[in-house]
Design a protein around this motif. Structure first.
Motif, PDB file in Angstrom:
ATOM      1  N   UNK A   1       0.806  -1.228   0.000  1.00 31.66           N
ATOM      2  CA  UNK A   1       0.000   0.000   0.000  1.00 31.66           C
ATOM      3  C   UNK A   1       0.838   1.277   0.000  1.00 31.66           C
ATOM      4  N   UNK A   2       2.157   1.136   0.159  1.00 27.64           N
ATOM      5  CA  UNK A   2       3.014   2.323   0.303  1.00 27.64           C
ATOM      6  C   UNK A   2       2.949   3.251  -0.903  1.00 27.64           C
ATOM      7  N   UNK A   3       3.008   2.696  -2.100  1.00 31.58           N
ATOM      8  CA  UNK A   3       3.011   3.536  -3.309  1.00 31.58           C
ATOM      9  C   UNK A   3       1.705   4.309  -3.404  1.00 31.58           C
ATOM     10  N   UNK A   4       0.600   3.633  -3.153  1.00 33.73           N
ATOM     11  CA  UNK A   4      -0.715   4.286  -3.213  1.00 33.73           C
ATOM     12  C   UNK A   4      -0.832   5.377  -2.157  1.00 33.73           C
ATOM     13  N   UNK A   5      -0.411   5.083  -0.924  1.00 32.04           N
ATOM     14  CA  UNK A   5      -0.496   6.069   0.162  1.00 32.04           C
ATOM     15  C   UNK A   5       0.344   7.296  -0.176  1.00 32.04           C
ATOM     16  N   UNK A   6       1.548   7.094  -0.683  1.00 29.45           N
ATOM     17  CA  UNK A   6       2.392   8.229  -1.068  1.00 29.45           C
ATOM     18  C   UNK A   6       1.745   9.022  -2.199  1.00 29.45           C
ATOM     19  N   UNK A   7       1.185   8.318  -3.183  1.00 30.75           N
ATOM     20  CA  UNK A   7       0.569   8.996  -4.326  1.00 30.75           C
ATOM     21  C   UNK A   7      -0.597   9.872  -3.886  1.00 30.75           C
ATOM     22  N   UNK A   8      -1.388   9.415  -2.924  1.00 29.62           N
ATOM     23  CA  UNK A   8      -2.516  10.204  -2.451  1.00 29.62           C
ATOM     24  C   UNK A   8      -2.052  11.471  -1.733  1.00 29.62           C
ATOM     25  N   UNK A   9      -0.985  11.376  -0.940  1.00 25.38           N
ATOM     26  CA  UNK A   9      -0.457  12.569  -0.283  1.00 25.38           C
ATOM     27  C   UNK A   9       0.157  13.528  -1.304  1.00 25.38           C
ATOM     28  N   UNK A  10       0.873  12.972  -2.286  1.00 25.01           N
ATOM     29  CA  UNK A  10       1.426  13.830  -3.331  1.00 25.01           C
ATOM     30  C   UNK A  10       0.311  14.523  -4.095  1.00 25.01           C
ATOM     31  N   UNK A  11      -0.805  13.844  -4.321  1.00 23.80           N
ATOM     32  CA  UNK A  11      -1.943  14.466  -5.000  1.00 23.80           C
ATOM     33  C   UNK A  11      -2.496  15.616  -4.168  1.00 23.80           C
ATOM     34  N   UNK A  12      -2.536  15.449  -2.848  1.00 28.27           N
ATOM     35  CA  UNK A  12      -3.083  16.478  -1.962  1.00 28.27           C
ATOM     36  C   UNK A  12      -2.259  17.758  -1.979  1.00 28.27           C
ATOM     37  N   UNK A  13      -0.941  17.644  -2.176  1.00 30.64           N
ATOM     38  CA  UNK A  13      -0.104  18.842  -2.197  1.00 30.64           C
ATOM     39  C   UNK A  13       0.179  19.355  -3.608  1.00 30.64           C
ATOM     40  N   UNK A  14       0.144  18.475  -4.612  1.00 34.29           N
ATOM     41  CA  UNK A  14       0.467  18.893  -5.980  1.00 34.29           C
ATOM     42  C   UNK A  14      -0.599  19.835  -6.543  1.00 34.29           C
ATOM     43  N   UNK A  15      -1.853  19.493  -6.369  1.00 34.37           N
ATOM     44  CA  UNK A  15      -2.964  20.388  -6.689  1.00 34.37           C
ATOM     45  C   UNK A  15      -3.647  20.600  -5.354  1.00 34.37           C
ATOM     46  N   UNK A  16      -3.217  21.627  -4.617  1.00 38.48           N
ATOM     47  CA  UNK A  16      -3.542  21.688  -3.196  1.00 38.48           C
ATOM     48  C   UNK A  16      -5.035  21.533  -2.904  1.00 38.48           C
ATOM     49  N   UNK A  17      -5.310  20.636  -1.952  1.00 38.09           N
ATOM     50  CA  UNK A  17      -6.679  20.386  -1.516  1.00 38.09           C
ATOM     51  C   UNK A  17      -6.614  19.851  -0.095  1.00 38.09           C
ATOM     52  N   UNK A  18      -7.751  19.834   0.556  1.00 35.91           N
ATOM     53  CA  UNK A  18      -7.876  19.174   1.854  1.00 35.91           C
ATOM     54  C   UNK A  18      -8.390  17.763   1.596  1.00 35.91           C
ATOM     55  N   UNK A  19      -8.476  16.968   2.648  1.00 34.96           N
ATOM     56  CA  UNK A  19      -8.958  15.595   2.472  1.00 34.96           C
ATOM     57  C   UNK A  19      -9.603  15.110   3.762  1.00 34.96           C
ATOM     58  N   UNK A  20     -10.478  14.136   3.613  1.00 37.50           N
ATOM     59  CA  UNK A  20     -11.082  13.454   4.749  1.00 37.50           C
ATOM     60  C   UNK A  20     -11.085  11.958   4.482  1.00 37.50           C
ATOM     61  N   UNK A  21     -10.826  11.169   5.518  1.00 34.46           N
ATOM     62  CA  UNK A  21     -10.791   9.711   5.389  1.00 34.46           C
ATOM     63  C   UNK A  21     -11.198   9.112   6.732  1.00 34.46           C
ATOM     64  N   UNK A  22     -11.612   7.851   6.721  1.00 33.37           N
ATOM     65  CA  UNK A  22     -12.067   7.173   7.938  1.00 33.37           C
ATOM     66  C   UNK A  22     -11.241   5.913   8.185  1.00 33.37           C
ATOM     67  N   UNK A  23     -10.899   5.711   9.456  1.00 38.65           N
ATOM     68  CA  UNK A  23     -10.185   4.504   9.885  1.00 38.65           C
ATOM     69  C   UNK A  23     -11.039   3.783  10.920  1.00 38.65           C
ATOM     70  N   UNK A  24     -10.983   2.461  10.886  1.00 37.27           N
ATOM     71  CA  UNK A  24     -11.708   1.623  11.843  1.00 37.27           C
ATOM     72  C   UNK A  24     -10.676   0.969  12.749  1.00 37.27           C
ATOM     73  N   UNK A  25     -10.295   1.662  13.815  1.00 32.97           N
ATOM     74  CA  UNK A  25      -9.272   1.158  14.723  1.00 32.97           C
ATOM     75  C   UNK A  25      -9.853   0.034  15.569  1.00 32.97           C
ATOM     76  N   UNK A  26      -9.102  -1.042  15.673  1.00 29.90           N
ATOM     77  CA  UNK A  26      -9.550  -2.211  16.423  1.00 29.90           C
ATOM     78  C   UNK A  26      -8.650  -2.380  17.646  1.00 29.90           C
ATOM     79  N   UNK A  27      -9.260  -2.384  18.826  1.00 27.25           N
ATOM     80  CA  UNK A  27      -8.472  -2.536  20.042  1.00 27.25           C
ATOM     81  C   UNK A  27      -8.104  -4.004  20.249  1.00 27.25           C
TER      82      UNK A  27
END
Length: 198
Positions: free
Chosen positions: A95-121
């Motif tokens: 998933x590293x390449x995809x995660x990096x690409x999404x962050x690069x997209x957020x700064x290359x054409x500047x935008x904000x973002x929202x995402x959800x995580x399901x943390x499991x204890x």
């Protein structure tokens, strides 16, 4: 463009407060099309208790995105201190390449973002978390290379987890880019982010 009025309606009140503060930092000295504030104008006092939920990522390269700051609540939720770690190491290798690409997209054409995580204890409880983020420019720079994020647990009646299973935060769901005035980044078919929000 009325940035605050354009936010997705589903965002929580803490996420809206975080994005409102980020929006207030935009003023004289903005970088990149006048849309992104410089790191030096970040006002931690105005963030108040939200600062404990914040992460500051520095985008150095496709393989290096160190976490420059991790608030105390982030460490409490995850049961580990993230400061200094590579943000890309928090996901599976595939998933590293995809995660990096999404962050690069957020700064290359500047935008904000929202995402959800399901943390499991470790006890098997699930803690859903909303994470919103927005870009910053390093002082003296004209293009964004920093991303400030704020996490908000979506339920309050769970005992504070001492430790979260690391595989529960390797990948989020429902990523939405949020227009800050520069439009939304073109996302290729290899990066699936769901429906865009303007």
């Amino acid at each position: 463009m009325d940035f605050m009025a354009s936010l997705p309606s589903a965002l929580t009140e803490p996420s809206r407060r975080f994005l409102a503060e980020w929006h207030r930092w935009r003023g004289p000295g903005w970088c990149d099309l006048g849309l992104v504030p410089q790191h030096s104008v970040l006002n931690t006092d105005k963030l108040g208790e939200l600062l404990m939920r914040c992460l500051l990522l520095e985008i150095r390269g496709r393989d290096a995105i160190p976490i420059r700051f991790a608030g105390a609540m982030i460490g409490e939720m995850l049961g580990t201190n993230l400061m200094g770690r590579n943000y890309l190491d928090l996901t599976e290798p595939e998933n590293r390449v995809r995660r990096a690409a999404l962050l690069f997209a957020e700064v290359a054409q500047p935008c904000a973002a929202g995402i959800y995580y399901w943390l499991r204890t470790q006890q098997g409880a699930v803690l859903p978390v909303e994470l919103v983020s927005a870009p910053l420019c390093a002082d003296g720079e004209t293009t964004p290379s920093l991303v400030l994020a704020c996490a908000t647990p979506l339920i309050r009646n769970i005992n504070q987890p001492n430790s979260v299973a690391p595989d529960s935060y390797t990948e989020g769901e429902g990523l939405r880019f949020i227009d800050i005035g520069a439009g939304l980044p073109p996302v290729g078919p290899d990066i699936h982010v769901g429906q865009q929000v303007q």
